[in-house]
Design an enzyme around this catalytic site. Structure first.
Site, PDB file in Angstrom:
ATOM      1  N   ASP A  41       0.824  -1.206   0.000  1.00  0.00           N
ATOM      2  CA  ASP A  41       0.000   0.000   0.000  1.00  0.00           C
ATOM      3  C   ASP A  41       0.860   1.258   0.000  1.00  0.00           C
ATOM      4  O   ASP A  41       1.927   1.290   0.618  1.00  0.00           O
ATOM      5  CB  ASP A  41      -0.902  -0.018   1.241  1.00  0.00           C
ATOM      6  CG  ASP A  41      -1.994   1.034   1.179  1.00  0.00           C
ATOM      7  OD1 ASP A  41      -2.379   1.443   0.067  1.00  0.00           O
ATOM      8  OD2 ASP A  41      -2.459   1.462   2.254  1.00  0.00           O
ATOM      9  N   ASN A  89     -10.584  -2.742  -6.522  1.00  0.00           N
ATOM     10  CA  ASN A  89      -9.778  -1.794  -7.297  1.00  0.00           C
ATOM     11  C   ASN A  89     -10.392  -1.458  -8.657  1.00  0.00           C
ATOM     12  O   ASN A  89      -9.976  -0.481  -9.296  1.00  0.00           O
ATOM     13  CB  ASN A  89      -8.358  -2.312  -7.502  1.00  0.00           C
ATOM     14  CG  ASN A  89      -7.505  -2.255  -6.256  1.00  0.00           C
ATOM     15  OD1 ASN A  89      -6.538  -3.006  -6.113  1.00  0.00           O
ATOM     16  ND2 ASN A  89      -7.856  -1.374  -5.314  1.00  0.00           N
TER      17      ASN A  89
END
Length: 261
Positions: A41, A89
């Site tokens: 991340d 996503n």
């Protein structure tokens, strides 16, 4: 340093995964996690801090991925799952989604030889529907080329969601019940696990998330039910094997009881 013209895909990574042996930590015997999951991340924030578009952060992450794989090999990790693209996503901008699909495909194509040289067995966790066929083709090719490697299994979680995996397993079991192949009142945890995407891979021992966020974001909820959690502050493009080693070092100091006193 100007970042506008950097070709991140050509940044150096080791030709072989081995560092100077003197810098590799010596973890206590039996204290290295067998299976590590990494939530990679912070790419977008890394790019934003430098006045770049988000995709430049993804490009900068490529050498970090392979430095981390190298560090996992050096530490003695047997399975490494990398959260690459989640089922959520798809909600990002069409531009970023297209980039991530194409970039994931190209990385696998360009790096399969290197991974094979390192003894990496390439694996995949995720759903086929919606995932680009060209990505699936590269994954299938990489898995075939590396299927006999035994140094480390690296699982690329692409179009992966933990709830989706559980739903898919439940659907597969329900179909067998409908077809009369199993009895609905005989479903066990062991049977359920056998219907996950990679049932032969052991449960996760350690989940590492970078960027300072403290959540698991639908990552391996079944497999990581008893995993140790480690949240590192660095953004993913600033990470690498040293961050992985740091997380393993903290893991080695913890006691794991699995419900026992």
């Amino acid at each position: 340093m100007s970042f506008e013209n950097v070709d991140y895909t050509s940044l150096s990574v080791p030709a072989a995964p081995f560092s100077d042996p003197s810098i590799i930590p010596h973890f206590p015997a039996g204290k290295v996690p067998c299976h590590v999951g990494v939530i990679m991340d912070g790419n977008g924030r890394w790019a934003k801090q430098r006045g770049l578009i988000r995709t430049e952060g993804h490009k900068a992450a490529e050498p970090v991925v392979f430095d981390t794989i190298a560090g996992a090999i050096e530490a003695g990790v047997r399975y490494l799952t990398l959260y690459t693209f989640s089922t959520e996503n798809w909600n990002r901008s069409p531009f970023e989604v297209r980039f991530l699909m194409g970039f994931s495909r190209d990385i696998i194509h360009r790096r399969v030889g290197q991974m094979n040289d390192w003894g990496v067995r390439v694996r995949w966790a995720g759903r086929r529907p919606r995932l680009w066929k060209s990505v699936i083709d590269e994954l299938d090719d990489a898995m075939e080329k590396t299927k006999n490697n035994k140094t480390i299994d690296v699982v690329f979680a692409i179009n992966y969601g933990g709830r989706a995996e559980i739903a898919d397993a439940a659907a597969a079991i329900a179909k067998k019940v409908r077809d009369g192949r199993i009895s609905g009142d005989r479903v066990t945890e062991k049977m359920f696990q056998e219907h996950l995407y990679n049932p032969d891979i052991p449960n996760v021992d350690l989940v590492v998330r970078t960027s300072g966020e403290m959540r698991t974001s639908n990552f391996l909820p079944w497999e990581a039910a008893y995993a140790e959690l480690d949240f590192e502050p660095e953004l993913w493009p600033d990470c690498g094997r040293q961050i992985l080693w740091r997380a393993i070092g903290k893991y080695a100091q913890r006691g794991r009881r699995f419900g026992k006193a």
